[in-house]
Design a protein around this motif. Sequence first.
Motif, PDB file in Angstrom:
ATOM      1  N   GLU A 134       0.829  -1.220   0.000  1.00 13.72           N
ATOM      2  CA  GLU A 134       0.000   0.000   0.000  1.00 13.72           C
ATOM      3  C   GLU A 134       0.857   1.262   0.000  1.00 13.72           C
ATOM      4  O   GLU A 134       0.725   2.108   0.890  1.00 13.72           O
ATOM      5  CB  GLU A 134      -0.935   0.007   1.219  1.00 13.72           C
ATOM      6  CG  GLU A 134      -1.813  -1.224   1.276  1.00 13.72           C
ATOM      7  CD  GLU A 134      -3.040  -1.019   2.155  1.00 13.72           C
ATOM      8  OE1 GLU A 134      -3.599   0.079   2.121  1.00 13.72           O
ATOM      9  OE2 GLU A 134      -3.420  -1.970   2.860  1.00 13.72           O
TER      10      GLU A 134
ATOM     11  N   ALA B   5      -1.025   4.807   0.023  1.00 13.30           N
ATOM     12  CA  ALA B   5      -2.280   4.901   0.775  1.00 13.30           C
ATOM     13  C   ALA B   5      -2.381   6.195   1.568  1.00 13.30           C
ATOM     14  O   ALA B   5      -3.470   6.677   1.815  1.00 13.30           O
ATOM     15  CB  ALA B   5      -2.421   3.700   1.705  1.00 13.30           C
TER      16      ALA B   5
ATOM     17  N   THR C  39      -2.567  -3.489  -2.358  1.00 23.29           N
ATOM     18  CA  THR C  39      -3.356  -2.267  -2.216  1.00 23.29           C
ATOM     19  C   THR C  39      -4.767  -2.631  -1.788  1.00 23.29           C
ATOM     20  O   THR C  39      -5.189  -3.777  -1.930  1.00 23.29           O
ATOM     21  CB  THR C  39      -3.388  -1.474  -3.547  1.00 23.29           C
ATOM     22  OG1 THR C  39      -4.256  -0.372  -3.401  1.00 23.29           O
ATOM     23  CG2 THR C  39      -3.845  -2.339  -4.702  1.00 23.29           C
TER      24      THR C  39
ATOM     25  N   ASP D  99      -7.018  -0.418  -2.880  1.00 24.19           N
ATOM     26  CA  ASP D  99      -7.668   0.438  -3.860  1.00 24.19           C
ATOM     27  C   ASP D  99      -7.848  -0.342  -5.165  1.00 24.19           C
ATOM     28  O   ASP D  99      -6.877  -0.654  -5.855  1.00 24.19           O
ATOM     29  CB  ASP D  99      -6.796   1.685  -4.074  1.00 24.19           C
ATOM     30  CG  ASP D  99      -7.448   2.671  -5.022  1.00 24.19           C
ATOM     31  OD1 ASP D  99      -8.042   2.228  -6.024  1.00 24.19           O
ATOM     32  OD2 ASP D  99      -7.362   3.880  -4.761  1.00 24.19           O
TER      33      ASP D  99
END
Lengths: 264, 252
Positions: free
Chosen positions: A169, A172, A201, A203
Amino acid sequence: MAEIPLIRATALTKSFTSRGRTTRAIADITFAQAEGEFLGVVGPSGCGKTTLLRCLAGLDHPDTGTIEFDGHPITGIPPALSVVFQEYNRSLFPWLTTLENVRFPLRRPSSLGRRARAATREQAREALSRVGLADFADHHPWQLSGGMQQRVALARAIVSRPRLLLMDEPFASVDAQTRATLEQLTITLTVELGLTVLLITHDIDEAIFMSDRVLVLAARPTHILRELPIDLPRPRDDVETRALPLFQNHRRDIHHLLSPTPDS
Amino acid sequence: MKKALGYLVALLLLVVWEIAGRASDTGLFPPVSDAVTELASLLGTGSLRTDVLPSAGRALAGFALGTTLGALLGITIGWFHHLEPWVRPSLEFLRAIPPPAVLPVAVLALGATSGMRITVIAAAAMWPVLIAGVDATRAVEPGYVDVARISGLSPLTTLRRVILPAVLPALLAAARIALGLALIMMVISEMIGATAGLGYLILQAQRTYAIAQMYAGIIVLGLLGWLATALFALLERRVLGWYQDQKGIADG
Ligand SMILES: Nc1ncnc2c1ncn2[C@@H]1O[C@H](COP(=O)(O)OP(=O)(O)OP(=O)(O)O)[C@@H](O)[C@H]1O
Ligand SMILES: [Mg+2]
């Protein structure tokens, strides 16, 4: 050539026990990643992504299962591997300048002569300029913005030209604008240096945008829900690629996979 | 401007001392000018070489020895933290003993020697650094150690290049406290079985009613403490410049 994957994990499991309570983090993970492939790993928050990365990096041991790097079971930390950690402010050394932070992983036996030492400094300088921070070599990390610090972490991760780059990440905790820039920068570096990257991630868009293939992880205890090849054309463009119907389809698929198991 | 005012206040206090000293007729509280005159004559008779410098040297040696030992032990215990349950109770007990209480034991064991005095100074200076070393080492950001491991550093190199710089701010803060303790123990250790040194000088002056000389010795002590603190701040600035800048600690 591509017969042997660069890294292969087989039937990994991992639990943590503290104060008599056992948390199962990884239920069962099996996957392989070919050299040169950009692999995205998405999963809900707290599902065990960092745990998986630490096992792959050799920082932690899985309870059962095996990890092979370049065809050999790992015993400890593979030397040709580097990591960009989730929190840059806990991984950059505040007492070193950015240049010295980037130079940190380069071997520096005292037997090395002055010339070899100068060479590692040059290498670090080169890595810094690749991430656009050549002018900040003498700054300390705490004198830089969050996005810049993450660039330093990136430069440190690539300075030794790793065969596998693990990223946890990495974007982030920066704003959306910086995030897009860093995503593009990472793709550029991947192409320029021929890196193999495993990007963790939460996302979904980021995973689709950057990867050749995405592993979708379930909530804790985690396992792989789906492996999704991403056949979006490269080079990818921040606006154009995200507007493609195929991108939207992938995003919908992953959303559906993850929505029945919301964050715990 | 504020600094100048501070010196003015100090000067004022000296003037008060002078006036009060002149007004007092017991002979137990001489004016500051007498003390300073005595100080000059003391230094003139070579007391600098026979008392002040040896005392300062012992304080420095004890301080260096104690803080180094404290840092080594503290970092080791903090690093191998499964050791801690084994040693914690003993450490807690030993550190609770007021350092001057060690003096009689040291005299018995080592005699009234310079080595004995350095030992008790070291024993006092060690504790703050040792305790800070244990705590700071245990609190080192685990992410730092991960980076060292990924970079392929050996445990020894990790200690030198990651742990040591990470705990240095805490160690130096503790060493500042140790410095004060070292000076205290320097004086006290010279009040037993000594024939020279600042502590001896002050005690001897008091016993022989050389009151001005007693105050002269105390002034020297004050100057010594002030000098040591100033030198220490200089050292801190040199090795911890990054830390002071990061935390916005201005010197002065
Ligand atoms: N050292 C540890 N000791 C005990 N439990 C742990 C430890 N590390 C992780 N866990 C537990 O394992 C689970 C997975 O943690 P992990 O950090 O891998 O999740 P993550 O997917 O990376 O989360 P995030 O998205 O917040 O980064 C969590 O429930 C966490 O509490
Ligand atoms: Mg995580």
